[in-house]
Design an enzyme around this catalytic site. Structure first.
Site, mmCIF file in Angstrom:
data_model
loop_
_atom_site.group_PDB
_atom_site.id
_atom_site.type_symbol
_atom_site.label_atom_id
_atom_site.label_comp_id
_atom_site.label_asym_id
_atom_site.label_seq_id
_atom_site.Cartn_x
_atom_site.Cartn_y
_atom_site.Cartn_z
ATOM 1 N N ASP A 196 0.810 -1.220 0.000
ATOM 2 C CA ASP A 196 0.000 0.000 0.000
ATOM 3 C C ASP A 196 0.840 1.265 0.000
ATOM 4 O O ASP A 196 2.030 1.253 0.323
ATOM 5 C CB ASP A 196 -0.954 0.005 1.193
ATOM 6 C CG ASP A 196 -0.211 -0.088 2.529
ATOM 7 O OD1 ASP A 196 0.760 -0.876 2.625
ATOM 8 O OD2 ASP A 196 -0.591 0.619 3.480
ATOM 9 N N GLU B 260 -0.760 -1.831 5.332
ATOM 10 C CA GLU B 260 0.141 -1.739 6.480
ATOM 11 C C GLU B 260 0.057 -0.363 7.124
ATOM 12 O O GLU B 260 0.176 -0.233 8.342
ATOM 13 C CB GLU B 260 1.586 -2.036 6.048
ATOM 14 C CG GLU B 260 2.586 -2.092 7.203
ATOM 15 C CD GLU B 260 3.069 -0.740 7.687
ATOM 16 O OE1 GLU B 260 3.279 -0.587 8.909
ATOM 17 O OE2 GLU B 260 3.229 0.178 6.855
ATOM 18 N N GLU B 261 -0.163 0.670 6.308
ATOM 19 C CA GLU B 261 -0.094 2.033 6.801
ATOM 20 C C GLU B 261 -1.302 2.472 7.625
ATOM 21 O O GLU B 261 -1.211 3.443 8.360
ATOM 22 C CB GLU B 261 0.067 3.012 5.620
ATOM 23 C CG GLU B 261 1.360 2.849 4.826
ATOM 24 C CD GLU B 261 2.576 3.359 5.575
ATOM 25 O OE1 GLU B 261 2.421 3.835 6.727
ATOM 26 O OE2 GLU B 261 3.677 3.277 5.019
ATOM 27 N N ARG C 44 17.393 -6.498 15.819
ATOM 28 C CA ARG C 44 17.645 -6.847 17.217
ATOM 29 C C ARG C 44 16.642 -7.899 17.652
ATOM 30 O O ARG C 44 15.545 -7.998 17.097
ATOM 31 C CB ARG C 44 17.557 -5.619 18.133
ATOM 32 C CG ARG C 44 16.156 -5.097 18.331
ATOM 33 C CD ARG C 44 16.129 -3.733 19.029
ATOM 34 N NE ARG C 44 16.892 -3.675 20.238
ATOM 35 C CZ ARG C 44 16.439 -4.013 21.449
ATOM 36 N NH1 ARG C 44 15.184 -4.486 21.558
ATOM 37 N NH2 ARG C 44 17.184 -3.903 22.517
ATOM 38 N N HIS D 47 7.931 8.777 4.548
ATOM 39 C CA HIS D 47 6.688 9.560 4.665
ATOM 40 C C HIS D 47 6.891 11.027 4.285
ATOM 41 O O HIS D 47 6.024 11.856 4.569
ATOM 42 C CB HIS D 47 6.089 9.448 6.068
ATOM 43 C CG HIS D 47 5.552 8.087 6.391
ATOM 44 N ND1 HIS D 47 4.452 7.890 7.187
ATOM 45 C CD2 HIS D 47 5.948 6.846 6.015
ATOM 46 C CE1 HIS D 47 4.200 6.591 7.302
ATOM 47 N NE2 HIS D 47 5.114 5.940 6.584
#
Length: 392
Positions: A82, A139-140, A179, A364
């Protein structure tokens, strides 16, 4: 089988088809849960490569499955598809043709890399087991990962482990960064509406000023992290918007503020909501007013699994060299709905540095543009992962 790449030298991009795919996707961005043409494009590429293609999970999601050999072991790799509601300012020849919508986060690149890897995997078939390539919508905004899971993603496509990556223009080109444990924060949002009583600005004694009460709430909210949360636990409470009034001599009826709240620990997350509600209600009451609170829980924290994180560390070092792999020193307060996949299946999420210069536009930003030079690295790494994880 393992190949060493001189990542620091920004090796030549020998994958023009992957570049063309990325730039095509960039030209035609679509907002989450509306990625209809993107979904069509992705599915057509995968069908042509011989994958079993399933569509419809979360509406526009695509899952491509390829089997080889006799093993039942399986691995899932996810790419988000997206775009964002941002007006593009890159000036690129392939800039968005959908006004007000652009791939400002690099999901066009993530999708192109996984499609490129799909081609390599299908042509080589150098694995024994089952590959599931997950092209996830939304996802956004709407949590497409969660919706795909609710639609039966892992029941229909069992995965022994699932992996995902995100490009990072703020990190050195070609560097793998991850991580174990908490990687990205849980994110919640809250809208607080203070209900006062309007009046003339010259006669404030006859009104109940929601701006003053709102300002008091905003200042009191700043004490939550410093006075209610343990100093060794991370949390963020940010008031990103405050709206009230239209003229200097008019006291409005209401004021409204919007908050973003970030955390990692579930107990901290609960405490943040509790304190925000108590402070907003208490401060408003002290001014003789009340509040409406709309508190929305968003994405959960993204927590990597140790075995799969160690695996990515090892594979990335063999793939790109020790100098191009680094441990993330502290979690990011950003958020990612891959969290939901990691709650259901073992796996790991990591970042791939894509910096061109020291001053690249961040994710963004209207001038952000995915760095195509990173496409061969991500593409080859996904293919390498499948061949290594499902060793023939």
């Amino acid at each position: 089988m393992t190949r060493q790449f001189s990542v620091s030298q920004k090796f030549a991009n020998h994958m023009p088809d992957v570049v063309a795919t990325r730039q095509h996707l960039h030209r035609f961005p679509e907002i989450g849960l509306s990625e209809f043409k993107t979904s069509d494009f992705v599915a057509e590429q995968l069908v042509a490569l011989g994958y079993e293609v399933t569509r419809g999970l979360a509406g526009t999601g695509v899952v491509a499955t390829l089997r080889n050999g006799s093993s039942t072991r399986s691995v899932g790799i996810r790419a988000d598809i997206d775009a964002l509601p941002i007006h593009e300012e890159t000036g690129a020849a392939y800039k968005s043709e959908h006004p007000g919508v652009m791939h400002a986060c690099g999901h066009d690149g993530h999708t192109a890399m996984l499609l490129g890897a799909a081609k390599i995997i299908a042509e080589r078939r150098n694995f024994d087991g089952v590959v599931h390539l997950i092209f996830q919508p939304a996802e956004e905004n709407f949590g497409g990962a969660r919706i795909m899971i609710e639609d039966g993603l892992f029941e229909k496509f069992p995965c022994d482990a699932v992996f995902g990556l995100h490009n990072d223009p703020g990190q050195p080109f070609g560097k793998f960064i991850l991580r174990d444990g908490p990687l990205l924060a849980a994110v919640d949002e809250c809208t607080i509406t203070v209900k006062g009583y309007g009046g003339h600005g010259a006669e404030p004694q006859d009104a109940s000023d929601p701006i003053v009460a709102g300002a008091s709430i905003i200042m009191a909210l700043q004490t939550i992290v410093s006075r209610n949360i343990h100093p060794q636990l991370s949390a963020v409470v940010t008031v990103g918007a405050f709206h009230a009034g239209v003229a200097s001599n008019v006291i409005p009826e209401t004021s409204q503020m919007s908050l973003t709240i970030r955390s990692f620990d579930p107990g901290v997350r609960d405490e943040l909501e509790k304190r925000i509600r108590l402070i907003a209600e208490g401060q408003a009451a002290s001014y003789g007013m009340s509040v409406d609170i709309d508190y929305q829980r968003g994405y959960n924290a993204t927590i990597n699994h140790k075995v799969e994180t160690d695996y990515i560390f090892d594979l990335a070092r063999r793939f790109a060299g020790d100098d191009n792999v680094a441990e993330m020193q502290r979690p990011s307060m950003g958020a990612e709905d891959f969290a939901y996949m990691l709650e259901k299946r073992p796996g790991a999420y990591f970042f791939l540095g894509s910096a061109r210069t020291e001053n690249d536009p961040p994710l963004h930003h209207p001038k952000y543009d995915f760095n195509d030079d990173i496409l061969p690295i991500g593409t080859a790494f996904w293919a390498e992962l499948v061949e290594d994880y499902l060793k023939a």
